[in-house]
Design a protein around this motif. Structure first.
Motif, PDB file in Angstrom:
ATOM      1  N   LEU A 138       0.833  -1.215   0.000  1.00 53.82           N
ATOM      2  CA  LEU A 138       0.000   0.000   0.000  1.00 53.82           C
ATOM      3  C   LEU A 138       0.858   1.251   0.000  1.00 53.82           C
ATOM      4  O   LEU A 138       0.548   2.245  -0.663  1.00 53.82           O
ATOM      5  N   TYR A 139       1.951   1.219   0.743  1.00 50.09           N
ATOM      6  CA  TYR A 139       2.835   2.377   0.789  1.00 50.09           C
ATOM      7  C   TYR A 139       3.476   2.633  -0.571  1.00 50.09           C
ATOM      8  O   TYR A 139       3.531   3.769  -1.056  1.00 50.09           O
ATOM      9  N   LYS A 140       3.923   1.584  -1.231  1.00 53.30           N
ATOM     10  CA  LYS A 140       4.513   1.750  -2.562  1.00 53.30           C
ATOM     11  C   LYS A 140       3.474   2.224  -3.571  1.00 53.30           C
ATOM     12  O   LYS A 140       3.767   3.035  -4.459  1.00 53.30           O
ATOM     13  N   ASN A 141       2.250   1.747  -3.441  1.00 55.25           N
ATOM     14  CA  ASN A 141       1.189   2.160  -4.364  1.00 55.25           C
ATOM     15  C   ASN A 141       0.886   3.647  -4.215  1.00 55.25           C
ATOM     16  O   ASN A 141       0.659   4.353  -5.194  1.00 55.25           O
ATOM     17  N   SER A 142       0.869   4.160  -2.967  1.00 51.68           N
ATOM     18  CA  SER A 142       0.629   5.586  -2.759  1.00 51.68           C
ATOM     19  C   SER A 142       1.755   6.420  -3.351  1.00 51.68           C
ATOM     20  O   SER A 142       1.528   7.486  -3.936  1.00 51.68           O
ATOM     21  N   LYS A 143       2.977   5.946  -3.192  1.00 50.35           N
ATOM     22  CA  LYS A 143       4.097   6.680  -3.792  1.00 50.35           C
ATOM     23  C   LYS A 143       4.000   6.679  -5.313  1.00 50.35           C
ATOM     24  O   LYS A 143       4.338   7.667  -5.982  1.00 50.35           O
ATOM     25  N   ARG A 144       3.525   5.566  -5.891  1.00 49.54           N
ATOM     26  CA  ARG A 144       3.400   5.481  -7.341  1.00 49.54           C
ATOM     27  C   ARG A 144       2.344   6.464  -7.848  1.00 49.54           C
ATOM     28  O   ARG A 144       2.485   7.087  -8.895  1.00 49.54           O
ATOM     29  N   LYS A 145       1.253   6.632  -7.103  1.00 45.00           N
ATOM     30  CA  LYS A 145       0.201   7.564  -7.518  1.00 45.00           C
ATOM     31  C   LYS A 145       0.678   9.004  -7.451  1.00 45.00           C
ATOM     32  O   LYS A 145       0.280   9.853  -8.241  1.00 45.00           O
TER      33      LYS A 145
END
Length: 631
Positions: free
Chosen positions: A483-490
């Motif tokens: 989830l943390y990596k996904n937020s950074k990707r967005k």
């Protein structure tokens, strides 16, 4: 003819009045008065006093004149009980007795035990005996002895051993060969220890490798004694003899143990071992032990009314002498099929108890750990449980695979015949383990049941739930990281999208310098936005202008020439600003663009041998050969 005079009882004096008082540490005064009732005409001729220690017979006897009414008793022993008896004398004889007792307080012994001369000495052991202090110097009842010994000529505190008062001999083992030892002993009363005896020196013999050492009695029951010994090396004699109570037993000395059976309960035995095949002719070693007392341990009964029916439960007998018992063991004996008579017909005392206790396991509650224990012979007797006398349950279920004080209650083999008995370990201060056993139970066949390990308390649940919780925790951590990596990707999505669009346009890495410039320096669309002048620069403008086919070049050129070459001029100006520094690449691009403008405005354009033409941005067509010619 003789006439016998009849003397009535009334002519015998009654009991006198008697008092006894201690007037010093070791003396007492005895006082008395004549009988209260003296029949008329009865003459009192004197008194008779009998006195002495209650544990020593006969009593001393003294006679006194009628006028004497007091006597002082000297040299009395401290810690002893004395009895005094006084009677009055008449012509008819002595009358009734008056009795009194006096007990003197105890003190520490004033004397010491006497070590006797007789002894038995080997290379590594010394046997000796002693006598208690003389009666006058004991100052009370002997409660125990302290034996002290050390190698002669060495400094330090001697080793001390505490022995019960009932012992009068001892064997010192594990001594050094060809060495001198000082031995002394002292006695104790309830007040404390007395003085040590003078040291007696014993010299052990030189080392002989084929003579047994450490010959001891390891354990005893009511009717058996287990003897053990060792050898210095592997060259032990094959044949040895053990003799006791005028009996001899030939043994294989290499077994280093022997079980002597058919003994009497609560009896002291003296065992001797000799090996005629040894190099020095067979010295005799000695060991002394007392068999267990005849304590009654009732037979355990099978509980046939126990629910459920597929379990084996025994009713444990009540204990009558709990203060003498140290531990209680439940012993399971598998019966070997086809043997007649049945195995349990043998006395339980004759089971090898040393081998029985070797199967003791480390106490573990985790079932998977107990399953990984070393393999044992399932046809051998084993201990299923151990209890203290105060915690023994009324019933016990066999085969539940639980661990009781270090012993595993193993699962019973379906279809196998079993008998059970109770083994009690007694409290013994001599160092030799002492056991008594109950009779065997009736034979029972183990039921066919799928036994499952039973966990006690919450320890087993922890081993089941713990790994599951650990896996769930790890999964939660992985989800949080994703989830943390996904937020950074967005957050970086616009720039990533631009790079992805570039990847769609140029699936391979270009080598054309013009194509590389078109990718790296993307010209804006007709809005003339610039990354140097506007923050909201549209990076997708270059992507909206794909290469121009050769067939559409003429039409596209006319569109660029409209409005007095306005778009061509804007493209040229954009080249100047976007190129930045006056690099060699920038000069080449500007000259090629000027040459293209000259071709478009003033000279005809031939398509015959011209290579493919690409336009970047808003119409800056660049020809490779033309750019090279312009340079």
């Amino acid at each position: 003819m003789r006439i016998h005079a009849y003397v009535p009882l009334s002519t015998v004096p009654g009991p006198p009045s008697l008092w006894v008082h201690q007037d010093s540490e070791n003396s007492a005064v005895v006082r008395w008065l004549p009988p209260e009732v003296i029949p008329p005409g009865l003459d009192l001729l004197g008194y008779r006093l009998q006195f002495g220690r209650k544990d020593v017979l006969p009593l001393a006897t003294l006679e006194f004149d009628p006028e004497e009414q007091e006597y002082s008793v000297p040299s009395m022993h401290r810690g002893a009980s004395y009895i005094f008896k006084l009677s009055a004398k008449s012509r008819s004889g002595f009358g009734e007795e008056a009795a009194q007792e006096l007990s003197l307080p105890e003190e520490v012994p004033r004397g010491y035990p006497q070590i006797t001369e007789g002894s038995n000495i080997t290379c590594c052991s010394v046997y000796f005996s002693w006598l208690p202090p003389v009666l006058a110097e004991r100052n009370g009842a002997i409660t125990e002895y302290t034996l002290a010994y050390q190698e002669a000529g060495t400094s330090g505190i001697p080793l001390e051993l505490r022995l019960p008062a009932s012992e009068n001999s001892f064997i010192l083992n594990s001594l050094k060969p060809n060495s001198i030892y000082d031995v002394k002993i002292r006695a104790h009363t309830s007040v404390g220890p007395g003085p040590y005896s003078p040291s007696v020196q014993y010299r052990t013999v030189a080392l002989v490798t084929d003579v047994p050492k450490n010959f001891t009695v390891k354990l005893v029951t009511k009717t058996t004694a287990l003897l053990t010994w060792k050898f210095y090396d592997s060259r032990s004699p094959y044949r040895c003899t053990i003799d006791y109570s005028r009996q001899k037993v030939d043994i294989d000395a290499r077994m280093t143990k022997a079980l002597i059976t058919n003994l009497r309960p609560n009896t002291t035995y003296e065992f001797h071992i000799a090996c005629p095949d040894s190099s020095d002719g067979g010295p005799r070693l000695r060991a002394v032990a007392r068999t267990a007392p005849s304590i009654l341990v009732s037979k355990p009964e099978l509980d046939m009314r126990r629910e459920p029916d597929n379990t084996v439960t025994i009713i444990l007998p009540p204990l009558e002498t709990r203060d003498m018992i140290k531990s209680i063991y439940v012993v399971v004996v598998p019966l070997k099929k086809g043997r007649v008579p049945m195995r349990h017909a043998m006395n339980p005392d004759e089971i090898d108890l040393e081998e029985l206790f070797r199967d003791m396991i480390v106490k573990q509650r985790h079932v998977r750990t107990t399953r990984q224990l070393r393999q044992v012979d399932l046809k051998k007797p084993y201990i299923a449980a151990s209890f203290k006398p105060t915690t023994i349950p009324p019933t016990f279920t066999l085969g539940n695979q639980m661990v009781y004080n270090g012993f595993e209650n193993r699962a019973l083999e379906a279809g196998q015949d079993y008998v059970f008995f109770i083994l009690a370990e007694l409290i013994n201060s001599t160092g030799t383990k002492m056991f008594v056993s109950s009779p065997y139970t009736d034979t029972i066949m183990a039921p066919d049941v799928d036994t499952q390990p039973t966990e006690t308390g919450g320890d087993g649940l922890i081993w089941v739930v713990g790994p599951v919780l650990a896996v769930v925790f790890i999964i939660c951590i992985v989800i949080a990281i994703l989830l943390y990596k996904n937020s950074k990707r967005k957050e970086s999505e616009p720039r990533t999208k631009c790079l992805l669009n570039n990847a769609e346009i140029t699936p391979h890495r270009p080598t054309d310098p013009v194509e590389m410039r078109r990718i790296n320096f993307q010209t804006p669309d007709s809005g003339l936005s610039s990354p140097l002048s506007e923050a909201a620069f549209d990076y997708e403008s270059m992507m909206n202008h794909p290469p121009i086919p050769i067939a559409e070049l003429a039409e596209h050129t006319e569109l660029l020439k409209a409005n007095d070459n306005l778009k061509l001029s804007q493209e040229y100006e954009n080249l100047s600003t976007s190129s930045g520094a006056d690099s060699r690449e920038a000069v080449i691009v500007r000259r090629a663009f000027a040459y293209v403008l000259w071709l478009i405005n003033g000279r005809p354009f031939h398509l015959g041998a011209a290579p493919a033409v690409r336009f970047s941005g808003g119409g800056a067509a660049v020809l490779k050969q033309s750019a090279g010619a312009a340079v």
